[in-house]
Design a protein around this motif. Structure first.
Motif, PDB file in Angstrom:
ATOM      1  N   SER A   1       0.858  -1.180   0.000  1.00  0.00           N
ATOM      2  CA  SER A   1       0.000   0.000   0.000  1.00  0.00           C
ATOM      3  C   SER A   1       0.896   1.232   0.000  1.00  0.00           C
ATOM      4  N   VAL A   2       0.395   2.312  -0.564  1.00  0.00           N
ATOM      5  CA  VAL A   2       1.195   3.507  -0.782  1.00  0.00           C
ATOM      6  C   VAL A   2       0.441   4.714  -0.258  1.00  0.00           C
ATOM      7  N   GLY A   3       1.078   5.480   0.653  1.00  0.00           N
ATOM      8  CA  GLY A   3       0.476   6.671   1.224  1.00  0.00           C
ATOM      9  C   GLY A   3       1.087   7.936   0.662  1.00  0.00           C
ATOM     10  N   PRO A   4       0.820   9.078   1.294  1.00  0.00           N
ATOM     11  CA  PRO A   4       1.329  10.365   0.809  1.00  0.00           C
ATOM     12  C   PRO A   4       2.839  10.352   0.591  1.00  0.00           C
ATOM     13  N   ALA A   5       3.257  10.906  -0.546  1.00  0.00           N
ATOM     14  CA  ALA A   5       4.652  10.963  -1.005  1.00  0.00           C
ATOM     15  C   ALA A   5       5.125   9.618  -1.546  1.00  0.00           C
ATOM     16  N   GLY A   6       4.229   8.646  -1.632  1.00  0.00           N
ATOM     17  CA  GLY A   6       4.578   7.362  -2.228  1.00  0.00           C
ATOM     18  C   GLY A   6       4.378   7.379  -3.728  1.00  0.00           C
ATOM     19  N   LEU A   7       5.068   6.487  -4.424  1.00  0.00           N
ATOM     20  CA  LEU A   7       5.054   6.438  -5.880  1.00  0.00           C
ATOM     21  C   LEU A   7       4.437   5.138  -6.381  1.00  0.00           C
ATOM     22  N   VAL A   8       3.776   5.223  -7.515  1.00  0.00           N
ATOM     23  CA  VAL A   8       3.244   4.052  -8.199  1.00  0.00           C
ATOM     24  C   VAL A   8       3.632   4.169  -9.666  1.00  0.00           C
ATOM     25  N   GLY A   9       4.266   3.131 -10.205  1.00  0.00           N
ATOM     26  CA  GLY A   9       4.571   3.113 -11.624  1.00  0.00           C
ATOM     27  C   GLY A   9       6.008   3.378 -11.985  1.00  0.00           C
ATOM     28  N   GLU A  10       6.934   3.307 -11.016  1.00  0.00           N
ATOM     29  CA  GLU A  10       8.342   3.576 -11.335  1.00  0.00           C
ATOM     30  C   GLU A  10       8.891   2.581 -12.361  1.00  0.00           C
ATOM     31  N   VAL A  11       8.471   1.308 -12.256  1.00  0.00           N
ATOM     32  CA  VAL A  11       9.003   0.298 -13.175  1.00  0.00           C
ATOM     33  C   VAL A  11       8.591   0.612 -14.612  1.00  0.00           C
ATOM     34  N   SER A  12       7.326   0.993 -14.807  1.00  0.00           N
ATOM     35  CA  SER A  12       6.862   1.341 -16.145  1.00  0.00           C
ATOM     36  C   SER A  12       7.565   2.584 -16.676  1.00  0.00           C
ATOM     37  N   VAL A  13       7.875   3.517 -15.784  1.00  0.00           N
ATOM     38  CA  VAL A  13       8.624   4.698 -16.210  1.00  0.00           C
ATOM     39  C   VAL A  13      10.012   4.291 -16.689  1.00  0.00           C
ATOM     40  N   ALA A  14      10.601   3.318 -15.999  1.00  0.00           N
ATOM     41  CA  ALA A  14      11.963   2.896 -16.338  1.00  0.00           C
ATOM     42  C   ALA A  14      12.023   2.083 -17.626  1.00  0.00           C
ATOM     43  N   ASP A  15      11.051   1.160 -17.833  1.00  0.00           N
ATOM     44  CA  ASP A  15      11.176   0.262 -18.982  1.00  0.00           C
ATOM     45  C   ASP A  15      10.116   0.463 -20.061  1.00  0.00           C
ATOM     46  N   GLY A  16       9.123   1.301 -19.803  1.00  0.00           N
ATOM     47  CA  GLY A  16       8.104   1.560 -20.806  1.00  0.00           C
ATOM     48  C   GLY A  16       7.071   0.466 -20.961  1.00  0.00           C
ATOM     49  N   GLY A  17       7.112  -0.542 -20.100  1.00  0.00           N
ATOM     50  CA  GLY A  17       6.171  -1.653 -20.182  1.00  0.00           C
ATOM     51  C   GLY A  17       4.814  -1.314 -19.585  1.00  0.00           C
ATOM     52  N   PRO A  18       3.844  -2.226 -19.724  1.00  0.00           N
ATOM     53  CA  PRO A  18       2.505  -1.999 -19.171  1.00  0.00           C
ATOM     54  C   PRO A  18       2.479  -2.157 -17.654  1.00  0.00           C
ATOM     55  N   ARG A  19       1.366  -1.775 -17.060  1.00  0.00           N
ATOM     56  CA  ARG A  19       1.189  -1.989 -15.621  1.00  0.00           C
ATOM     57  C   ARG A  19       1.243  -3.483 -15.318  1.00  0.00           C
ATOM     58  N   SER A  20       1.872  -3.824 -14.214  1.00  0.00           N
ATOM     59  CA  SER A  20       2.010  -5.240 -13.849  1.00  0.00           C
ATOM     60  C   SER A  20       1.011  -5.670 -12.781  1.00  0.00           C
ATOM     61  N   ALA A  21       0.195  -4.718 -12.277  1.00  0.00           N
ATOM     62  CA  ALA A  21      -0.767  -5.040 -11.221  1.00  0.00           C
ATOM     63  C   ALA A  21      -1.898  -4.022 -11.257  1.00  0.00           C
ATOM     64  N   ASP A  22      -2.968  -4.332 -10.523  1.00  0.00           N
ATOM     65  CA  ASP A  22      -4.063  -3.390 -10.368  1.00  0.00           C
ATOM     66  C   ASP A  22      -3.736  -2.403  -9.253  1.00  0.00           C
ATOM     67  N   VAL A  23      -4.263  -1.200  -9.357  1.00  0.00           N
ATOM     68  CA  VAL A  23      -4.109  -0.193  -8.310  1.00  0.00           C
ATOM     69  C   VAL A  23      -5.501   0.303  -7.933  1.00  0.00           C
ATOM     70  N   GLU A  24      -5.777   0.329  -6.622  1.00  0.00           N
ATOM     71  CA  GLU A  24      -7.106   0.691  -6.129  1.00  0.00           C
ATOM     72  C   GLU A  24      -6.966   1.635  -4.941  1.00  0.00           C
ATOM     73  N   ALA A  25      -7.884   2.568  -4.816  1.00  0.00           N
ATOM     74  CA  ALA A  25      -7.869   3.508  -3.699  1.00  0.00           C
ATOM     75  C   ALA A  25      -8.422   2.840  -2.444  1.00  0.00           C
ATOM     76  N   ILE A  26      -7.626   2.827  -1.389  1.00  0.00           N
ATOM     77  CA  ILE A  26      -8.091   2.294  -0.100  1.00  0.00           C
ATOM     78  C   ILE A  26      -8.980   3.312   0.586  1.00  0.00           C
ATOM     79  N   GLU A  27      -8.682   4.590   0.385  1.00  0.00           N
ATOM     80  CA  GLU A  27      -9.477   5.685   0.928  1.00  0.00           C
ATOM     81  C   GLU A  27      -9.496   6.804  -0.109  1.00  0.00           C
ATOM     82  N   ASP A  28     -10.338   7.819   0.115  1.00  0.00           N
ATOM     83  CA  ASP A  28     -10.368   8.939  -0.813  1.00  0.00           C
ATOM     84  C   ASP A  28      -8.951   9.487  -0.974  1.00  0.00           C
ATOM     85  N   SER A  29      -8.512   9.659  -2.221  1.00  0.00           N
ATOM     86  CA  SER A  29      -7.111   9.990  -2.480  1.00  0.00           C
ATOM     87  C   SER A  29      -6.974  11.021  -3.598  1.00  0.00           C
ATOM     88  N   ASP A  30      -6.026  11.924  -3.414  1.00  0.00           N
ATOM     89  CA  ASP A  30      -5.587  12.827  -4.475  1.00  0.00           C
ATOM     90  C   ASP A  30      -4.275  12.286  -5.022  1.00  0.00           C
TER      91      ASP A  30
END
Length: 226
Positions: A75-104
């Motif tokens: 799980s990833v909270g404030p200041a956390g990152l999602v998608g660094e691997v795709s940024v590095a290699d240009g590949g597709p998402r490797s997993a689903d991402v879902e909001a645990i709580e209301d999130s910006d």
């Protein structure tokens, strides 16, 4: 109240060393999106065209089986990152991402991050370190699933949660979500938690859980099942 986007970006491991004008330019190239609790942010195999920075709230990264089984990778909270691997290699998402709580979430184009890495070597190094950290975490999680029994996986997961000064896990983690994190059922996780409570290692009160003896939990988690 508007979220402090610039302040959160400065706290990320990726952008902490970036000059202020670079952060301003990156923010201008990005867009801020709001996701409600339970909303799907992206799914596995989606194009990996963006880096996501959690500004407020919390996201979870999950993999799902064909028959509906679910394993929460992290799980990833404030200041956390999602998608660094795709940024590095240009590949597709490797997993689903879902909001645990209301999130910006600040959604940054991959090209903008790559351009920044080219101009600021320290950001490129931070991206490489972040991807390496993800690999280490997943390697450890795979090892735990293979070599540790479920109670020890539960103990390790409890120790990995954020707590306040009293040891209470904040925010609370529902037992169903904890089960998805350790690859077990809610019933088996509940049995492990109750066993820990009887030993005085934790205290459960409603939805709250307080770690009373992290040392004993750590010793227990470090023992191989016999």
């Amino acid at each position: 109240m508007a979220p402090d986007v610039a302040g959160v970006l400065r706290r990320t491991v990726l952008l902490a060393s970036a000059p202020e004008h670079e952060l301003t330019a990156l923010t201008a190239a990005a867009r801020l999106r709001t996701f409600r609790r339970g909303q799907v942010v992206c799914t596995a195999a989606d194009p990996g065209e963006t880096l996501m920075v959690v500004i407020t709230g919390r996201l979870k990264i999950v993999v799902r089986s064909a028959d509906g089984g679910e394993l929460t990778l992290t799980s990833v909270g404030p200041a956390g990152l999602v998608g660094e691997v795709s940024v590095a290699d240009g590949g597709p998402r490797s997993a689903d991402v879902e909001a645990i709580e209301d999130s910006d979430v600040l959604v940054v184009p991959r090209a903008a991050v790559q351009d920044l890495c080219g101009r600021v070597p320290s950001v490129a190094l931070a991206l490489a370190a972040s991807v390496a950290g993800t690999l280490r975490r997943l390697t450890e999680a795979t090892s735990d699933l293979v070599f540790l029994d479920l109670p020890r996986r539960v103990a390790k997961m409890l120790l990995a949660q954020s707590t306040d000064d009293s040891g209470q896990i904040k925010p609370p983690v529902p037992q169903g979500e904890l089960a998805r994190q350790v690859g077990g059922t809610r019933q088996s996780v509940n049995a492990a938690l109750r066993a820990f409570e009887r030993r005085g290692w934790i205290e459960i009160a409603g939805r709250s859980l307080t770690v009373r003896d992290p040392g004993e939990l750590a010793r227990f988690a470090g023992e191989w099942a016999t």
